[in-house]
Design a protein around this motif. Sequence first.
Motif, PDB file in Angstrom:
ATOM      1  N   ASP A  94       0.840   0.757   0.234  1.00  0.00           N
ATOM      2  CA  ASP A  94       1.013  -0.286   1.242  1.00  0.00           C
ATOM      3  C   ASP A  94       2.146  -1.233   0.852  1.00  0.00           C
ATOM      4  N   GLN A 152      -2.622   4.726  -5.366  1.00  0.00           N
ATOM      5  CA  GLN A 152      -3.526   3.684  -4.879  1.00  0.00           C
ATOM      6  C   GLN A 152      -2.992   3.074  -3.585  1.00  0.00           C
ATOM      7  N   PHE A 153      -3.924   2.738  -2.694  1.00  0.00           N
ATOM      8  CA  PHE A 153      -3.528   2.183  -1.403  1.00  0.00           C
ATOM      9  C   PHE A 153      -2.662   0.950  -1.581  1.00  0.00           C
TER      10      PHE A 153
END
Length: 436
Positions: A182, A177-178
């Motif tokens: 991130d 997942q981003f």
Amino acid sequence: MPSSKLTSPNRRHFLLAAAAAAPAFTLHAQEDEESAKVGKLPPAIAGLKARVHEAVPITLAEREGRLEHARALMKAKQMDAVIITVGTSLNYFSGLKVGYQSERLFAWILPASGAPFVVCPAFEEGRIREGLTMAPDGAATKIHTWNEDASPYDLVARSLKERGLAAGTVGIEERTQFAFADGMAHATPALKVVNGTPITAGCRMAKSPAELALMQLANDITLSVYEAAYKSAKVGMTNREFTGLIAAGYERSGVRGEASCQVGKYSALPHGSVQPQVIREGEIILIDDGCSVEGYQSDISRTFVLGKPTDKQKKVFEIVHKAQAAALAAARPGIECQAIDKAARDVVDAAGFGPDYKHFTHRVGHGIGMDGHEWPYLVRGNATKLEAGMCFSDEPGIYIEGEFGVRLEDDWYVTPDGGKMFTPTSLSLEEPFGKG
């Protein structure tokens, strides 16, 4: 006193007998319920037998080899570690089955040298420790835990630093997942974060004999369930009733699977419609999807009619059938993936259903393994070269909006001598399960 000595054993015998009888009654009730359920199924579905006992799970030794392969690729690609979150790659390398991916970070991290380690919520430690007993390097895998008010990303950074990875290059698995990717990137500013696909896909694209055997079983089960549903189909049945037959067939076979069924004009939509549909004589019926065996997938489509097909339907079927055969015939080690798509598309174009994506609206195939769609893809622009052991779908289609669509899909794998189907191909709209 003497009478109490006689009464006590008798009472005990009664209680023991009652206790013994209860499970037997329950078991018989369950058997009767199962028999009643089977009795309501069409004979072809009821005749299916559980086949999961045929599956041979992936061994610990094979998973250990996967880790060594990944480390070799990391060194070749100059990556210092790969970070994998919940998903099929986690299962592929470690054997861990964590379940669904929640908003909480779980990460299994494999350095280019040294044992893997885990970053997970503190309350999950016991479950993960249990799973690691059967994982490669499981005894040496350290678990780093974080509580709900802590930052898992800072913990990832500290854990990497402990292993001398304060700087360098780290690959992140593509389905992460981003928010996780991130967060980890911001917590490790001195590290270069890159796409980990060259490592994960680099290991997973070519299947071992054990993986091919599991995929063979998944394909065999899917085809047998499809055929049983086809034999049980009736004019007037809804598409949802038909997929219910397939669901029952998978349950009888002991596996998890799913299917879509599109009828008439809705078969011209490659991924179908949610509209309720009724099977009518002479209309195209298109079924798709597959099942999972020990995590390995099948993906098969069949197109057929109940009754007599029209000349146009038969013509389109024959073109798609030739395109499917052309794609398989083009396959051999060293050939680029895009050449397989071109072989099928050329047949469709030459038959007047081009140009390009006009009626054949998607690529000819995708990689398949632990994911239904995975690397590599058989599509224009993909210059990846085929290797023995790679597995794909072969699924050309022609879709005529407002009328019908025909797609034929079977899974296949690359051998040193060329492509080989897992299952026999469809012969015709009237004989979708004849041997090709």
